[in-house]
Design a protein around this motif. Structure first.
Motif, PDB file in Angstrom:
ATOM      1  N   ARG A 142     -11.916  52.089  92.558  1.00 34.47           N
ATOM      2  CA  ARG A 142     -10.914  53.056  92.997  1.00 34.47           C
ATOM      3  C   ARG A 142      -9.601  52.414  93.454  1.00 34.47           C
ATOM      4  O   ARG A 142      -8.603  53.094  93.604  1.00 34.47           O
ATOM      5  N   GLN A 143      -9.628  51.106  93.736  1.00 32.82           N
ATOM      6  CA  GLN A 143      -8.438  50.479  94.298  1.00 32.82           C
ATOM      7  C   GLN A 143      -8.410  49.001  93.951  1.00 32.82           C
ATOM      8  O   GLN A 143      -9.466  48.365  93.847  1.00 32.82           O
ATOM      9  N   ASN A 157      -6.234  46.625  98.734  1.00 39.57           N
ATOM     10  CA  ASN A 157      -7.168  46.921  99.816  1.00 39.57           C
ATOM     11  C   ASN A 157      -7.032  45.908 100.950  1.00 39.57           C
ATOM     12  O   ASN A 157      -7.005  46.276 102.131  1.00 39.57           O
ATOM     13  N   ASN A 184     -13.383  52.030 109.887  1.00 40.84           N
ATOM     14  CA  ASN A 184     -12.487  52.969 109.224  1.00 40.84           C
ATOM     15  C   ASN A 184     -12.229  54.191 110.088  1.00 40.84           C
ATOM     16  O   ASN A 184     -11.081  54.631 110.243  1.00 40.84           O
ATOM     17  N   GLU A 234     -11.898  66.985 109.514  1.00 40.46           N
ATOM     18  CA  GLU A 234     -11.026  66.738 108.360  1.00 40.46           C
ATOM     19  C   GLU A 234      -9.731  67.546 108.427  1.00 40.46           C
ATOM     20  O   GLU A 234      -9.323  68.192 107.463  1.00 40.46           O
ATOM     21  N   GLN A 237      -7.856  62.862 104.739  1.00 40.26           N
ATOM     22  CA  GLN A 237      -8.473  63.110 103.436  1.00 40.26           C
ATOM     23  C   GLN A 237      -9.631  62.152 103.234  1.00 40.26           C
ATOM     24  O   GLN A 237      -9.541  60.968 103.578  1.00 40.26           O
ATOM     25  N   ALA A 238     -10.718  62.663 102.685  1.00 46.38           N
ATOM     26  CA  ALA A 238     -11.851  61.803 102.350  1.00 46.38           C
ATOM     27  C   ALA A 238     -11.465  60.935 101.160  1.00 46.38           C
ATOM     28  O   ALA A 238     -10.951  61.435 100.152  1.00 46.38           O
ATOM     29  N   GLN A 239     -11.669  59.629 101.279  1.00 48.41           N
ATOM     30  CA  GLN A 239     -11.236  58.716 100.226  1.00 48.41           C
ATOM     31  C   GLN A 239     -12.350  58.427  99.227  1.00 48.41           C
ATOM     32  O   GLN A 239     -12.142  58.477  98.034  1.00 48.41           O
ATOM     33  N   GLN A 240     -13.546  58.108  99.711  1.00 48.25           N
ATOM     34  CA  GLN A 240     -14.654  57.829  98.812  1.00 48.25           C
ATOM     35  C   GLN A 240     -15.963  57.942  99.579  1.00 48.25           C
ATOM     36  O   GLN A 240     -15.991  57.944 100.806  1.00 48.25           O
TER      37      GLN A 240
END
Length: 304
Positions: free
Chosen positions: A51-52, A57, A146, A282, A286-289
């Motif tokens: 994803r990144q 990162n 996180n 939330e 935003q939920a990232q993964q």
């Protein structure tokens, strides 16, 4: 050259911001790839999730830790700026800035404590126990770090709002938490409803009400007993017996005692708790993964 870890890029990132200009986060990441002379393959390398980019990162986490320590600020979306403390850190640490160096900053220690509160058995700073941690432990530690980082960021975003914007944020949070589902949640401060910023009607007729006070104050400001007493008076004037006082700052012990002493039930939510609720429900994030861990299904194999 191999892709550097996020602690290795902390000082180079801060040095890059040392010109005092506001930089795009995207440009900082590209600048670090140039500085460390990464090959095209290294620049394109992705995280296992796909994803990144790995270098993005690493630089992103470096910026997160520097931000949590107060060495950089985020004046607008996607941009970063060195702070006065950041410039002082460059002078004080000529070769390397890492998590050990960040321990000199109270803001970072508070961030680290929030992380540890969420995983009491973890060692987020990479202590000796990390080598003995299971994959599940490591995931929990990463999630805790996180969560603590995002809570700090969402609180700073709330502090940057106008007073009315903050009241709208609180109303949005209460709605997301399920309050007023059978009735309504509305902001009232615009109508000059003294002492009350919002009203939660728990039923369609508005017979069951909770009154809201929402105050956007600096994190280091303390709300004392008189403010709680004033809010209790506003409730009394409306014949209410339940209220919630939400702030970005903190409550003194006297304020907490006052809330417990008076007949009306008043729930106090300080900045730290507010940030936790915003992330948990939330609002503004935003939920990232998502991460899925697998284990052997012994029952399956025994049944064959």
């Amino acid at each position: 050259m191999t892709i550097p870890d996020f602690q290795t890029v902390m000082r180079p990132v801060l040095a890059h911001l040392g010109d005092g200009e506001t930089h795009r986060s995207r440009d900082v990441k590209d600048a670090m790839a140039d500085l460390f002379e990464l090959s095209e393959a290294e620049r394109a390398a992705m995280l296992p999730s796909g994803r990144q980019r790995t270098i993005d990162n690493r630089v992103g986490w470096a910026l997160t830790y520097l931000f949590q320590a107060g060495l950089v600020s985020r004046p607008k979306r996607g941009h970063v700026l060195i702070s006065d403390e950041g410039r002082a850190a460059l002078a004080a640490h000529a070769t390397r800035i890492d998590m050990k160096a960040l321990e000199a900053y109270p803001a970072y220690l508070e961030f680290r404590d929030r992380t540890r509160d969420k995983t009491p058995t973890s060692t987020p700073d990479g202590g000796d126990e990390t080598a003995e941690a299971t994959p599940s432990d490591l995931v929990e530690q990463a999630l805790a770090t996180n969560r603590a980082a995002v809570e700090g960021e969402v609180l700073q975003a709330a502090l940057a709002l106008t007073p009315t914007g903050f009241e709208d944020l609180v109303i949005r949070l209460l709605e997301r938490m399920g309050y007023g589902r059978a009735g309504s949640v509305e902001r009232t401060s615009a109508s000059g409803d003294a002492g009350v910023d919002g009203i939660i009607s728990q039923d369609p007729l508005g017979l069951d009400r909770i009154y809201v006070q929402a105050k956007r104050y600096a994190e280091d400001r303390t709300i004392d007993r008189p403010r709680i007493h004033e809010f209790a008076g506003a409730l009394l004037g409306k014949q209410g017996d339940r209220g919630v006082f939400i702030t970005t700052s903190r409550f003194s012990s006297g304020a907490i005692q006052e809330a417990e002493r008076i007949n009306a039930r008043i729930e106090l939510i300080d900045g730290r708790r507010l940030a936790e609720l915003l992330v948990a429900h939330e609002v503004g994030v935003q939920a990232q993964q998502t991460v899925t861990l697998y284990r052997l299904d012994e029952d399956f194999f025994e049944g064959l």
